[in-house]
Design a protein around this motif. Structure first.
Motif, mmCIF file in Angstrom:
data_model
loop_
_atom_site.group_PDB
_atom_site.id
_atom_site.type_symbol
_atom_site.label_atom_id
_atom_site.label_comp_id
_atom_site.label_asym_id
_atom_site.label_seq_id
_atom_site.Cartn_x
_atom_site.Cartn_y
_atom_site.Cartn_z
ATOM 1 N N ARG A 184 30.626 33.656 23.374
ATOM 2 C CA ARG A 184 30.503 34.111 24.755
ATOM 3 C C ARG A 184 31.112 33.077 25.686
ATOM 4 O O ARG A 184 30.817 31.896 25.598
ATOM 5 N N ASN A 208 32.599 47.065 40.534
ATOM 6 C CA ASN A 208 33.010 48.260 39.799
ATOM 7 C C ASN A 208 34.387 48.093 39.171
ATOM 8 O O ASN A 208 34.645 48.588 38.064
ATOM 9 N N LYS A 211 34.070 45.975 36.038
ATOM 10 C CA LYS A 211 33.451 46.761 34.984
ATOM 11 C C LYS A 211 34.449 47.711 34.335
ATOM 12 O O LYS A 211 34.454 47.908 33.112
ATOM 13 N N GLU A 212 35.333 48.316 35.145
ATOM 14 C CA GLU A 212 36.278 49.305 34.623
ATOM 15 C C GLU A 212 37.427 48.662 33.836
ATOM 16 O O GLU A 212 37.919 49.250 32.869
ATOM 17 N N GLU A 215 36.366 45.716 29.181
ATOM 18 C CA GLU A 215 35.524 46.532 28.305
ATOM 19 C C GLU A 215 34.219 45.833 27.945
ATOM 20 O O GLU A 215 33.198 46.488 27.721
ATOM 21 N N GLN A 216 34.232 44.523 27.876
ATOM 22 C CA GLN A 216 33.054 43.787 27.442
ATOM 23 C C GLN A 216 31.984 43.702 28.537
ATOM 24 O O GLN A 216 30.860 43.280 28.252
ATOM 25 N N VAL A 217 32.311 44.076 29.769
ATOM 26 C CA VAL A 217 31.324 44.129 30.852
ATOM 27 C C VAL A 217 30.742 45.538 30.855
ATOM 28 O O VAL A 217 31.409 46.502 31.232
ATOM 29 N N GLU A 218 29.501 45.670 30.441
ATOM 30 C CA GLU A 218 28.898 46.989 30.271
ATOM 31 C C GLU A 218 28.431 47.610 31.575
ATOM 32 O O GLU A 218 28.410 48.834 31.711
ATOM 33 N N SER A 219 28.038 46.793 32.531
ATOM 34 C CA SER A 219 27.508 47.317 33.790
ATOM 35 C C SER A 219 28.009 46.477 34.952
ATOM 36 O O SER A 219 28.302 45.272 34.792
ATOM 37 N N ASP A 222 26.255 43.306 35.685
ATOM 38 C CA ASP A 222 26.533 42.124 34.878
ATOM 39 C C ASP A 222 27.534 41.193 35.539
ATOM 40 O O ASP A 222 27.754 40.078 35.054
ATOM 41 N N THR A 244 33.369 38.262 25.339
ATOM 42 C CA THR A 244 33.144 37.827 23.968
ATOM 43 C C THR A 244 34.467 37.351 23.389
ATOM 44 O O THR A 244 35.379 38.152 23.150
#
Length: 300
Positions: A184, A208, A211-212, A215-219, A222, A244
């Motif tokens: 990480r 947003n 996040k888009e 890919e490793q940022v789920e929300s 975060d 990651t």
């Protein structure tokens, strides 16, 4: 004259006889000492191969493996030599040899202090599990991939493909950051928007967008977002998020992706990312009309 010649011949014959007697008496010891030397030689080769196989399973560097293997050979042969000298009852010669070796070792050690320190450091680094070939590290102001750990130096390849050679002792004596030990990695990126911008809208849009495009940022939650300061021409903020990865190059790629995505998103929403602006005021009352200035120069 004949008597003197006869006396000298008798002395020589007696001396040869004594040597012959001594040789016959010590012949078993000499054969035993020779046997010990031969056994130690073949035993050294056998043990050296075994040690080499064991070390190769733990240390990938061939230079370290060969060094340990050769040291093993030398140690076993020296043990055989000392045993052979003891069998021949050459204790004085043995003590002289040990004394000479100690003095020579001290002189060589003082003369090659730096080189020996780097060599020992290279051996230590080779056995460290937290530094391996292929790791991405940062140390002594340099960052890159570990490509080789030699006996005297440590070679890393930077992101621009340049290779940096660092003495092993310097690696051990200074802090080292190994990015590969964890999967990480936090990415920090700074930016600024114009004073006319809706700051709440900027924060939501930035989260947003990250996040888009990552890919490793789920929300969006975060993504950490903080306005930092009122700058000279913009309100500056930073964003922080985790990816990651075991390589610092992925951190640069993530920054590259987010910067391009944010620029497109801000342009689409009409949010300005200002560049430094400087306002100049002329309060001297000078007439800067270009036509009048040209006429004044033509008259002169």
């Amino acid at each position: 004259m004949k008597e003197e010649l006869s006396s000298s011949l008798d002395i020589l014959l007696n001396k040869l006889s004594d040597w012959g007697t001594t040789l016959v008496e010590n012949l078993p010891n000499m054969l035993l000492a020779l046997g010990v030397l031969l056994i130690s030689y073949f035993l050294a080769r056998y043990i050296s191969k075994g040690v080499k196989n064991i070390v190769q399973s733990r240390v990938p560097q061939k230079s370290i493996t060969n060094l340990i293997s050769n040291l093993t050979t030398v140690i076993v042969v020296l043990i055989g030599l000392f045993l052979a000298l003891s069998i021949l009852d050459l204790n004085d010669a043995l003590m002289s040899l040990l004394t000479g070796a100690g003095v020579a070792g001290l002189v060589v050690g003082l003369a090659l202090q730096g080189a020996l320190s780097n060599t020992i450091s290279g051996v230590v680094l080779s056995f460290r599990k937290n530094i391996r070939i292929g790791d991405w590290i940062e140390t002594n102001g340099f960052a890159g991939e570990v490509v080789k750990i030699n006996l005297n130096n440590f070679i890393i390849k930077e992101a621009d493909n340049n290779k940096v050679i660092i003495p092993n002792r310097t690696i051990l004596e200074n802090p080292l950051k190994n990015f590969t030990l964890t999967n990480r990695m936090r990415v920090v990126l700074g930016c600024g928007v114009g004073y006319e911008s809706d700051l709440d809208r900027v924060e939501t849009l930035t989260k947003n967008t990250v996040k888009e495009c990552i890919e490793q940022v789920e929300s969006a939650e975060d993504v950490e977002f903080y306005f930092e300061e009122f700058g000279a021409s913009s309100i500056n903020f930073i964003i922080r998020f985790y990816i990651t990865s075991e390589s610092a190059i992925e951190k640069l790629r993530a920054k590259n992706t987010v910067i391009k995505a944010l620029k497109k998103a801000f342009d689409k929403e009409g949010i300005n990312i200002p560049f430094p602006i400087r306002t100049l005021e002329f309060n001297s009352g000078l007439d800067l009309n270009a036509k009048k200035v040209a006429e004044a120069f033509s008259t002169n």
